[in-house]
Design a protein around this motif. Structure first.
Motif, PDB file in Angstrom:
ATOM      1  N   GLY A  18      27.765  49.848  36.121  1.00  0.00           N
ATOM      2  CA  GLY A  18      28.519  48.437  36.178  1.00  0.00           C
ATOM      3  C   GLY A  18      29.802  48.506  35.306  1.00  0.00           C
ATOM      4  N   GLY A  19      30.071  49.563  34.619  1.00  0.00           N
ATOM      5  CA  GLY A  19      31.363  49.529  33.814  1.00  0.00           C
ATOM      6  C   GLY A  19      32.302  50.664  34.291  1.00  0.00           C
ATOM      7  N   ALA A  35      33.773  49.862  25.164  1.00  0.00           N
ATOM      8  CA  ALA A  35      33.215  49.914  26.600  1.00  0.00           C
ATOM      9  C   ALA A  35      33.582  51.171  27.470  1.00  0.00           C
ATOM     10  N   GLN A  36      32.848  51.281  28.514  1.00  0.00           N
ATOM     11  CA  GLN A  36      33.183  52.308  29.597  1.00  0.00           C
ATOM     12  C   GLN A  36      34.288  52.054  30.082  1.00  0.00           C
ATOM     13  N   THR A  94      24.709  48.077  29.873  1.00  0.00           N
ATOM     14  CA  THR A  94      24.525  49.159  30.796  1.00  0.00           C
ATOM     15  C   THR A  94      23.511  48.767  31.843  1.00  0.00           C
ATOM     16  N   ARG A  95      23.551  47.530  32.388  1.00  0.00           N
ATOM     17  CA  ARG A  95      22.643  47.254  33.462  1.00  0.00           C
ATOM     18  C   ARG A  95      23.341  47.629  34.691  1.00  0.00           C
ATOM     19  N   PRO A  96      22.663  47.873  35.893  1.00  0.00           N
ATOM     20  CA  PRO A  96      23.366  48.005  37.075  1.00  0.00           C
ATOM     21  C   PRO A  96      24.247  46.701  37.611  1.00  0.00           C
ATOM     22  N   PRO A  97      25.050  46.752  38.454  1.00  0.00           N
ATOM     23  CA  PRO A  97      26.124  45.819  38.722  1.00  0.00           C
ATOM     24  C   PRO A  97      25.248  44.604  39.412  1.00  0.00           C
ATOM     25  N   GLU A  98      25.740  43.499  39.496  1.00  0.00           N
ATOM     26  CA  GLU A  98      24.903  42.400  39.910  1.00  0.00           C
ATOM     27  C   GLU A  98      25.516  42.285  41.500  1.00  0.00           C
TER      28      GLU A  98
END
Length: 387
Positions: A279-280, A313-314, A158-162
């Motif tokens: 991110g999803g 997943a989202q 669930t981390r923010p996008p790279e």
């Protein structure tokens, strides 16, 4: 012996901890899923891995919804009316008593999630912990953190996008704001928000003011831009100060500040890791709203995990909504001078309840038709031809 080598040896030689589910990231999505699992008193071992050391009142989550819903106990303010308008012109007013605009303070959300998670003994919370590497094995995931080595049967990221994914966004919604306490000379109307006022274009960026009154002398005010480039907080500070000057709020007591960049129109990233949150694809591409999308996913995912021992997943928007959002973003990007008029027509001419269903991902075919008929055809035909 060097410090890096010592750290490496400590990690390699440390015993491997086995868990059923690793939730990487303890932001809105990660906490929402963990809270849902806690409410079901899951017996599976779950670990939330979060790099921050503490939670602060650092953001706001807003949405339209009925008065009764699963998150209603966290709502601190509701408004049944909102304003919109061009800079220097009279504002227009719309509203809904059926689906008022609602505000959740992040500190209340964080506390509620953590309190409920703490009641489930099988869920572990690790703050000040960063994930350094994730590798897929045949029946598990190997996770290296700065503290230990984990083996998880399932994982959700669930981390923010790279940065490389963020760089591919169509537009960026950049905002800087502050919660203010005004002096006794002010007496603002606490029943109506400014959803999009002072709409204008500055240096090819669409700008507007967003204002949520908490009482007759307390409010959250934000300067918001839709831009092709992300703006730093320093870039926005001068314009935000000017907004405070224009409203007469420059000497108000600042209770807290908010700054953020929301990517609009992120491409779907192919990842081996199941993703959720921003991110999803949780954010609505054309607006940045994502809180209720995340809540719906968290409930579905928790139900599915408890029933089938697997993770969902989202999911992003459906085909029709995705196409409409991307077309709208293409117009915003390629024809910024038209954007204030586009939003003015959308907010002013669309049926209010249809507009809310559209914003809440609950629209049906007649709602889509109503939204389309409210917008000028020329810019969208041009955008279609360019694509």
């Amino acid at each position: 012996m060097s410090a890096p080598f010592t750290d490496f040896c400590a990690t390699v030689l440390a015993p491997t901890k086995r868990i059923d589910l690793a939730i990487i990231g303890g932001g809105c999505a990660g906490l929402s899923l963990a809270r849902e699992l806690a409410s079901r008193q899951t017996s599976r071992t779950v670990m939330i891995i979060e790099p921050r050391t503490n939670y602060q009142d650092d953001r706001s989550w807003c949405f339209w919804a009925p008065r009764q819903h699963a998150q209603a106990h966290l709502v601190s303010h509701r408004w049944s009316a909102w304003l919109f308008g061009h800079q220097g012109q009279k504002t227009e007013k719309r509203g809904s008593s059926q689906n008022p605009y609602q505000y959740i303070r992040s500190s209340d959300f964080y506390k509620d999630c953590r309190d409920k998670i703490a009641l489930c003994p099988s869920i572990e919370f690790q703050l000040d912990t960063s994930v350094q590497n994730v590798a897929r094995h045949e029946n598990s995931w190997s996770i290296e953190t700065n503290n230990e080595h984990l083996l998880a049967t399932h994982i959700i990221d669930t981390r923010p996008p790279e940065k490389d994914q963020l760089a591919q966004a169509t537009l960026y919604q950049c905002f800087l704001g502050a919660e203010l306490e005004l002096s006794d000379q002010f007496n603002i109307d606490p029943s109506t928000i400014e959803l999009m006022t002072d709409m204008r274009v500055v240096n090819q960026d669409y700008c507007f003011t967003y204002l949520l009154p908490m009482s007759n002398r307390r409010l959250l005010i934000e300067l918001t831009l839709f831009s092709t480039q992300p703006h730093t907080e320093e870039n926005l500070q001068s314009a935000f100060n000017q907004l405070l000057d224009d409203r007469g709020y420059r000497n108000a007591n600042i209770l807290r500040t908010e700054y953020g960049i929301l990517p609009m129109g992120l491409p779907e990233e192919k990842s081996e890791l199941p993703r959720a949150g921003m991110g999803g694809g949780a954010l609505r591409p054309s607006s940045g709203y994502g809180f209720m999308r995340i809540q719906r996913w968290a409930k579905r995912c928790a139900d599915y995990y408890c029933a089938h021992d697997d993770i969902l997943a989202q999911t992003s928007s459906g085909f029709m909504l995705k196409k409409m959002d991307q077309l709208f973003l293409d117009v915003l990007r390629s024809q910024p001078q038209r954007v204030p008029t586009l939003f003015y027509q959308l907010l002013g001419q669309a049926n209010t309840e249809r507009f809310i269903r559209f914003m809440n991902d609950r629209a049906h075919s007649l709602d889509y038709f109503n939204i389309v008929t409210c917008l000028p055809k020329g810019p969208f035909i041009k955008a279609l031809l360019l694509n």
